[in-house]
Design a protein around this motif. Structure first.
Motif, PDB file in Angstrom:
ATOM      1  N   GLU A 221       0.909  -1.458   0.259  1.00 18.65           N
ATOM      2  CA  GLU A 221      -0.013  -0.306   0.152  1.00 18.65           C
ATOM      3  C   GLU A 221       1.024   0.883  -0.139  1.00 18.65           C
ATOM      4  O   GLU A 221       0.890   2.346  -1.300  1.00 18.65           O
ATOM      5  N   LEU A 222       2.503   1.171   0.913  1.00 11.48           N
ATOM      6  CA  LEU A 222       3.142   1.940   0.859  1.00 11.48           C
ATOM      7  C   LEU A 222       3.321   2.567  -0.640  1.00 11.48           C
ATOM      8  O   LEU A 222       3.668   3.514  -0.810  1.00 11.48           O
ATOM      9  N   ASP A 223       4.001   1.826  -1.144  1.00  7.09           N
ATOM     10  CA  ASP A 223       4.925   1.721  -2.733  1.00  7.09           C
ATOM     11  C   ASP A 223       3.178   2.406  -2.964  1.00  7.09           C
ATOM     12  O   ASP A 223       3.680   3.152  -4.250  1.00  7.09           O
ATOM     13  N   ALA A 224       2.359   2.180  -3.375  1.00  3.07           N
ATOM     14  CA  ALA A 224       1.354   2.711  -4.163  1.00  3.07           C
ATOM     15  C   ALA A 224       1.049   3.891  -3.783  1.00  3.07           C
ATOM     16  O   ALA A 224       0.898   4.300  -4.524  1.00  3.07           O
ATOM     17  N   LEU A 225       0.950   4.261  -3.191  1.00  7.58           N
ATOM     18  CA  LEU A 225       1.164   5.912  -2.215  1.00  7.58           C
ATOM     19  C   LEU A 225       2.238   6.612  -2.476  1.00  7.58           C
ATOM     20  O   LEU A 225       2.575   7.901  -2.557  1.00  7.58           O
ATOM     21  N   GLY A 226       3.310   5.813  -3.710  1.00  2.80           N
ATOM     22  CA  GLY A 226       4.210   6.578  -3.981  1.00  2.80           C
ATOM     23  C   GLY A 226       5.384   6.844  -2.840  1.00  2.80           C
ATOM     24  O   GLY A 226       7.266   7.478  -2.978  1.00  2.80           O
ATOM     25  N   VAL A 227       5.266   6.096  -1.285  1.00  2.96           N
ATOM     26  CA  VAL A 227       6.590   6.796  -0.203  1.00  2.96           C
ATOM     27  C   VAL A 227       7.470   5.381  -0.732  1.00  2.96           C
ATOM     28  O   VAL A 227       7.204   4.263  -0.937  1.00  2.96           O
ATOM     29  N   LYS A 228       8.543   6.041  -0.307  1.00  2.00           N
ATOM     30  CA  LYS A 228       9.832   4.968  -0.770  1.00  2.00           C
ATOM     31  C   LYS A 228      10.240   3.594   0.882  1.00  2.00           C
ATOM     32  O   LYS A 228      10.836   4.759   1.173  1.00  2.00           O
ATOM     33  N   VAL A 229      10.062   3.422   0.511  1.00  2.00           N
ATOM     34  CA  VAL A 229       9.170   2.614   1.731  1.00  2.00           C
ATOM     35  C   VAL A 229      10.574   1.616   1.685  1.00  2.00           C
ATOM     36  O   VAL A 229      11.819   1.643   3.331  1.00  2.00           O
ATOM     37  N   ASP A 230      11.935   1.696   1.037  1.00  2.00           N
ATOM     38  CA  ASP A 230      13.330   0.920   0.674  1.00  2.00           C
ATOM     39  C   ASP A 230      14.208   1.901   1.454  1.00  2.00           C
ATOM     40  O   ASP A 230      14.660   1.020   2.784  1.00  2.00           O
ATOM     41  N   LYS A 231      14.229   3.069   1.582  1.00  2.17           N
ATOM     42  CA  LYS A 231      15.179   4.177   2.063  1.00  2.17           C
ATOM     43  C   LYS A 231      14.511   4.063   3.545  1.00  2.17           C
ATOM     44  O   LYS A 231      15.619   3.738   4.500  1.00  2.17           O
ATOM     45  N   ILE A 232      13.051   4.158   3.172  1.00  4.64           N
ATOM     46  CA  ILE A 232      12.764   4.253   4.125  1.00  4.64           C
ATOM     47  C   ILE A 232      13.235   3.275   5.880  1.00  4.64           C
ATOM     48  O   ILE A 232      13.500   3.627   6.866  1.00  4.64           O
ATOM     49  N   ASP A 233      12.856   2.383   5.297  1.00  3.37           N
ATOM     50  CA  ASP A 233      13.247   1.082   6.259  1.00  3.37           C
ATOM     51  C   ASP A 233      14.574   1.006   6.348  1.00  3.37           C
ATOM     52  O   ASP A 233      14.909   0.188   7.652  1.00  3.37           O
ATOM     53  N   LYS A 234      15.597   1.326   5.494  1.00  3.57           N
ATOM     54  CA  LYS A 234      17.434   1.246   5.892  1.00  3.57           C
ATOM     55  C   LYS A 234      17.526   2.396   6.818  1.00  3.57           C
ATOM     56  O   LYS A 234      17.558   2.211   7.469  1.00  3.57           O
ATOM     57  N   ARG A 235      16.176   3.192   6.966  1.00  6.79           N
ATOM     58  CA  ARG A 235      16.789   4.767   8.395  1.00  6.79           C
ATOM     59  C   ARG A 235      16.030   4.173   9.712  1.00  6.79           C
ATOM     60  O   ARG A 235      16.475   3.748  10.243  1.00  6.79           O
ATOM     61  N   VAL A 236      15.239   3.734   9.633  1.00 10.46           N
ATOM     62  CA  VAL A 236      14.357   3.025  10.167  1.00 10.46           C
ATOM     63  C   VAL A 236      15.780   1.845  11.027  1.00 10.46           C
ATOM     64  O   VAL A 236      15.879   1.639  12.139  1.00 10.46           O
ATOM     65  N   ALA A 237      15.949   0.940  10.683  1.00 11.34           N
ATOM     66  CA  ALA A 237      17.174   0.037  11.030  1.00 11.34           C
ATOM     67  C   ALA A 237      18.047   1.003  11.738  1.00 11.34           C
ATOM     68  O   ALA A 237      18.754   0.408  12.281  1.00 11.34           O
TER      69      ALA A 237
END
Length: 426
Positions: A35-51
């Motif tokens: 769903e986040l991908d569909a909204l255009g949110v860069k999940v991969d980058k955010i996921d790395k940031r959160v990690a």
């Protein structure tokens, strides 16, 4: 729900999140990834940031650096590092730690961190640096505590190859405050503190030297700009005596510049002038020092890098410039007069592969003073990177102070040393 998570992802950089908050946010990111991908949110980058945030928050990090040296020396002049003197008392074999440092750090929150450095010497552990970094409004970086500032090193204005080389002026430990702000390519840093370890002693000849007396307030300001091919800026240091045992104020001003002809060839340098408040009759109170450097990377020459440095320094210039390599301390015979020393520092460093490297170094000073011979120093060495954390190094160093200093220079004769160093970084 995906929209709510997306808004949380935007806000996480600006809010102080706990480790539990980040763990929950990471689970939500993974659950609503599509769903986040569909909204255009860069999940991969955010996921790395959160990690990264999750990893750093909450825990203490220990790192360190160890040098263990085996020294085999042969010399006929005084050298405090190895315990000899002009009377012939020698200690030409010395095994021990050249450096034993531990760093203890904690990421307190996303914008705030703590670092403590502990030094071990002669069986005693002392902390010599402890400071907090945080971010103030308008992206102003704020540091307070006991910290080091070495702007020449930050700007690449002394060679990265010799461990013991030092700045012409600077490389101070200070108890105080630092504010830094960057606007694009433009940056400003300001420091207020004291206990820089600077003071001045006079000997019978009226000369003076930097001592460890904490007798001065320290104010410093650096303003600079840097692009892809160039850098330039200005620095000011105001060291003001405020102790009854101190008699001298020292104001030092510097300008620096550099230009990259190619990514592998850089011409750079720094020019200093001082205003020294002293009352020694006939001795300069506004000495100057400058150096120019041609830095050629191995990418250009293929078989070696080259560092070619030429400096002129008035003998009354008060600075930290030591060029002290392997304990030879080539600046020992620098006289205190109104003449100007001419100094060459040339280094060829070769990296043959990921494991092996070699290097050559030649250093020479003309003290521009009758009765004081030139000082010459050369070094050759080989290093082996056994693992990413462990390095072995074998090197030979020889310094020749000359034989005709007639008591005016502090040192006569030669010092030679073989050193085998084992370095561990963890």
């Amino acid at each position: 729900m995906a929209s709510v998570v997306a808004r949380a992802l935007v806000a996480v950089d600006a809010e102080k999140a706990s480790k539990q908050d980040l763990e929950l946010l990471k689970k939500l990111v993974m659950e609503f990834k599509d769903e986040l991908d569909a909204l255009g949110v860069k999940v991969d980058k955010i996921d790395k940031r959160v990690a990264v945030l999750e990893k750093n928050l909450g825990g203490w990090k220990l790192s360190g650096q160890i040098y263990f040296d085996a020294n085999f020396a042969d010399y006929d002049s005084y050298d405090g590092t190895y315990g000899t003197n002009k009377d012939g008392i020698e200690n030409d074999r010395k095994f021990g730690f050249g450096r034993l440092r531990f760093f203890l750090g904690k990421q307190i929150d996303e914008n705030t961190s703590l670092l403590v450095r502990i030094n071990a010497a002669d069986g005693n552990f002392t902390w010599d640096r402890a400071y907090v970094d945080t971010k103030l409004p308008y992206d102003v970086n704020f540091r307070f505590g006991r910290f080091n500032f070495d702007w020449e090193s930050d700007l690449g204005l002394y060679d990265p190859y010799t461990v013991n080389n030092d700045a012409t002026f600077g490389d101070w430990d200070v108890d105080g405050f630092q504010l830094a702000k960057t606007w694009g390519n433009f940056d400003v840093t300001a420091i207020v503190g004291r206990n820089t370890g600077i003071g001045y002693d006079y000997d019978d000849n009226g000369s003076k030297e930097i001592t460890d007396d904490n007798t001065h307030m320290a104010y410093a300001l650096k303003i600079g700009t840097q692009g892809e091919k160039w850098m330039f800026g200005a620095m000011g240091y105001w060291l003001n005596a405020d102790n009854l045992g101190a008699e001298i104020d020292v104001n030092t001003y510097g300008v620096y510049a550099g230009y990259n002809f190619t990514p592998a060839v850089q011409l750079k340098g720094v020019y200093y002038f001082q205003d020294i408040d002293h009352s020694l009759v006939g001795l300069e109170d506004s000495p100057k020092s400058w150096k120019a450097i041609l830095d050629v990377k191995q990418d250009l020459l293929k078989f070696t890098s080259l560092w070619i440095e030429y400096a002129q320094q008035d003998n009354m210039f008060l600075g930290t410039n030591s060029y002290n390599y392997l304990g030879s301390d080539e600046m020992n015979n620098k006289p205190w007069n109104n003449n100007t020393a001419k100094i060459w520092n040339i280094i060829a460093d070769q990296k043959w592969n990921d494991k092996w490297g070699t290097y050559l170094r030649y250093w020479q000073a003309d003290w521009d003073t009758a009765g004081v011979d030139d000082t010459k120093n050369w070094t050759v060495g080989v290093r082996y990177q056994y693992t990413p954390a462990i390095q072995f190094k074998l090197e030979y160093d020889s310094v020749d102070y000359g034989d005709n200093n007639g008591g005016y220079g502090d040192y006569d004769g030669k010092n030679n040393i073989f050193r085998f160093r084992t370095t561990v970084n963890f």
